[in-house]
Design an enzyme around this catalytic site. Structure first.
Site, PDB file in Angstrom:
ATOM      1  NE  ARG A 182      20.429  36.878  39.605  1.00  0.00           N
ATOM      2  CZ  ARG A 182      21.246  37.154  38.583  1.00  0.00           C
ATOM      3  NH1 ARG A 182      20.890  38.018  37.649  1.00  0.00           N
ATOM      4  NH2 ARG A 182      22.408  36.561  38.480  1.00  0.00           N
ATOM      5  CG  HIS A 188      26.600  36.181  41.570  1.00  0.00           C
ATOM      6  ND1 HIS A 188      25.809  35.055  41.474  1.00  0.00           N
ATOM      7  CD2 HIS A 188      26.606  36.751  40.329  1.00  0.00           C
ATOM      8  CE1 HIS A 188      25.357  34.954  40.225  1.00  0.00           C
ATOM      9  NE2 HIS A 188      25.822  35.969  39.521  1.00  0.00           N
ATOM     10  CD  GLN A 210      29.625  34.972  37.219  1.00  0.00           C
ATOM     11  OE1 GLN A 210      28.494  35.121  36.820  1.00  0.00           O
ATOM     12  NE2 GLN A 210      30.604  34.561  36.419  1.00  0.00           N
ATOM     13  CG  ASP A 255      30.126  43.192  38.780  1.00  0.00           C
ATOM     14  OD1 ASP A 255      29.532  43.119  37.681  1.00  0.00           O
ATOM     15  OD2 ASP A 255      29.543  43.056  39.875  1.00  0.00           O
TER      16      ASP A 255
HETATM   17  N1  NVA Z   1      27.123  43.136  40.773  1.00  0.00           N
HETATM   18  C1  NVA Z   1      26.207  42.804  39.688  1.00  0.00           C
HETATM   19  C2  NVA Z   1      26.410  41.416  39.240  1.00  0.00           C
HETATM   20  C3  NVA Z   1      25.574  41.020  38.054  1.00  0.00           C
HETATM   21  C4  NVA Z   1      25.725  39.580  37.673  1.00  0.00           C
HETATM   22  C5  NVA Z   1      24.776  43.028  40.151  1.00  0.00           C
HETATM   23  O1  NVA Z   1      24.449  42.634  41.280  1.00  0.00           O
HETATM   24  O2  NVA Z   1      23.993  43.580  39.387  1.00  0.00           O
HETATM   25  N1   CP Z   2      26.586  36.978  35.623  1.00  0.00           N
HETATM   26  C1   CP Z   2      25.262  36.848  35.808  1.00  0.00           C
HETATM   27  O1   CP Z   2      24.790  36.435  36.870  1.00  0.00           O
HETATM   28  O2   CP Z   2      24.520  37.177  34.720  1.00  0.00           O
HETATM   29  P1   CP Z   2      22.949  37.342  34.661  1.00  0.00           P
HETATM   30  O3   CP Z   2      22.598  38.557  35.483  1.00  0.00           O
HETATM   31  O4   CP Z   2      22.633  37.535  33.198  1.00  0.00           O
HETATM   32  O5   CP Z   2      22.310  36.121  35.224  1.00  0.00           O
END
Ligand code: NVA
Ligand code: CP
Length: 321
Positions: free
Chosen positions: A104, A131, A134, A230
């Site tokens: 990540r 992502h 997900q 989101d």
């Molecule tokens: N769009 C959000 C997704 C979190 C799982 C982010 O990147 O923070």
């Molecule tokens: N949805 C998701 O990726 O959650 P986290 O940021 O908690 O990993």
């Protein structure tokens, strides 16, 4: 079958048939947590975080352990990557020890650089752009609630909110790959990059899906089988909190907006959710919401993905089904 090194960096790294294969495997893991153990040994999978995480961290840690492996979880603050060691050098080192690298991070170029130098599969566990793990979990959730993996093609999905973010991009590419009708709505200035829309349209032409990008949330949600949203402020955008709290109010997923979707439409949110902002409590805590199944499915979908990637690398067909 000869071995083939594959990565999952963006949702269109896999074909329509491959996505189905991974989701079918995810169904099997959801029925039997110990369906396959490709990492018996145990063999290590490196799981790296440059951003916070609850679901991704727990699902990959627990998932790798359940696959018979050892999850080596490394945070930015505890790694030399966080002090500027080149991605290529990190890849060269980890790939000599680990059987997979899950990361990540911020820019998509970073996971691409990791994959360029790794000789084990690299998985994008969220970048600023995509992502994909997900969305595999989200599609597994639709399959569980709506007639299986074969029933995904032809479904209409709507994503409403920050349509320029990683989730929006992933729904466009993964939805097109699945043969879905993908509707994405956000305010001007927060719509997806035209290159990603073009990629999604090109894929949809081959799979029988379709793509609609609009500023009208009702047009996006009309007759949808599943509605997604989101956060309006993604990780790394915290300094824009004040600016970003303004343009999205017309895109809040509330009971009124849900009423334009099919009466039995599902609601999903990748989480973490901010009740009263992108979604009301009445929707996310209401009867159409499947967000807890969705969160659990991170575990099953990612175990399927890792097993599939290892099966491909080893040339072992038994791991693909
Ligand atoms: N769009 C959000 C997704 C979190 C799982 C982010 O990147 O923070
Ligand atoms: N949805 C998701 O990726 O959650 P986290 O940021 O908690 O990993």
């Amino acid at each position: 079958m000869t071995g083939q090194l594959r990565h999952m960096l963006r949702d269109d790294d896999i074909s329509h048939d491959e996505q189905k294969q991974i989701l079918e495997l995810g169904m099997k893991f959801s029925e039997n947590r110990f369906y396959r153990q490709p990492f018996a040994g145990p063999q290590a999978v490196a799981v790296l975080f440059d951003k916070p995480s609850t679901r991704t961290r727990s699902s990959f840690s627990i998932g790798v352990a359940e696959l018979g492996g050892y999850p080596l979880v490394i945070d930015k603050s505890g790694s030399q990557l966080g002090r500027g060691e080149p991605v290529a050098d990190t890849a060269r080192v980890l790939t000599r020890m680990a059987y997979g690298i899950v990361w990540r991070t911020f820019g998509q170029d970073r996971v691409e650089e990791m994959a360029k130098y790794a000789t084990c599969p690299v998985v994008n566990a969220l970048t600023d752009e995509f992502h994909p793990c997900q969305v595999l979990a989200d599609f597994l959730t639709i399959a569980q609630h709506r007639g299986g993996v074969d029933a995904l093609a032809g479904k209409t999905i709507a994503y409403v909110g920050d349509a320029a973010n990683n989730m929006s991009n992933s729904y466009l590419l993964a939805g097109a790959t699945a043969g879905m009708h993908v509707r994405v709505a956000g305010p001007l200035g927060y719509l997806p990059d035209s290159r990603i829309v073009a990629d999604a349209k090109r894929i949809a032409e081959q799979t029988g899906g379709s793509i609609l990008v609009t500023t009208d949330p009702k047009e996006a949600v009309a007759d949808a089988d599943c509605v997604f949203t989101d956060t309006w402020v993604s990780m790394g955008e915290e300094s824009e909190y004040a600016i970003r709290s303004k343009p999205f109010w017309d895109y809040q997923v509330n009971d009124k907006l849900m009423s334009y979707a099919k009466p039995d439409a599902l609601f999903q949110h990748c989480l973490p959710a901010y009740r009263g902002k992108e979604v009301t409590a009445s929707v996310i805590d209401g009867p159409q919401s499947v967000v807890w199944d969705e969160a659990e499915n991170r575990l099953h979908a990612q175990k399927a993905l890792l097993t599939w990637l290892i099966g491909k690398q080893r040339g072992d067909e038994t791991l693909l089904a």
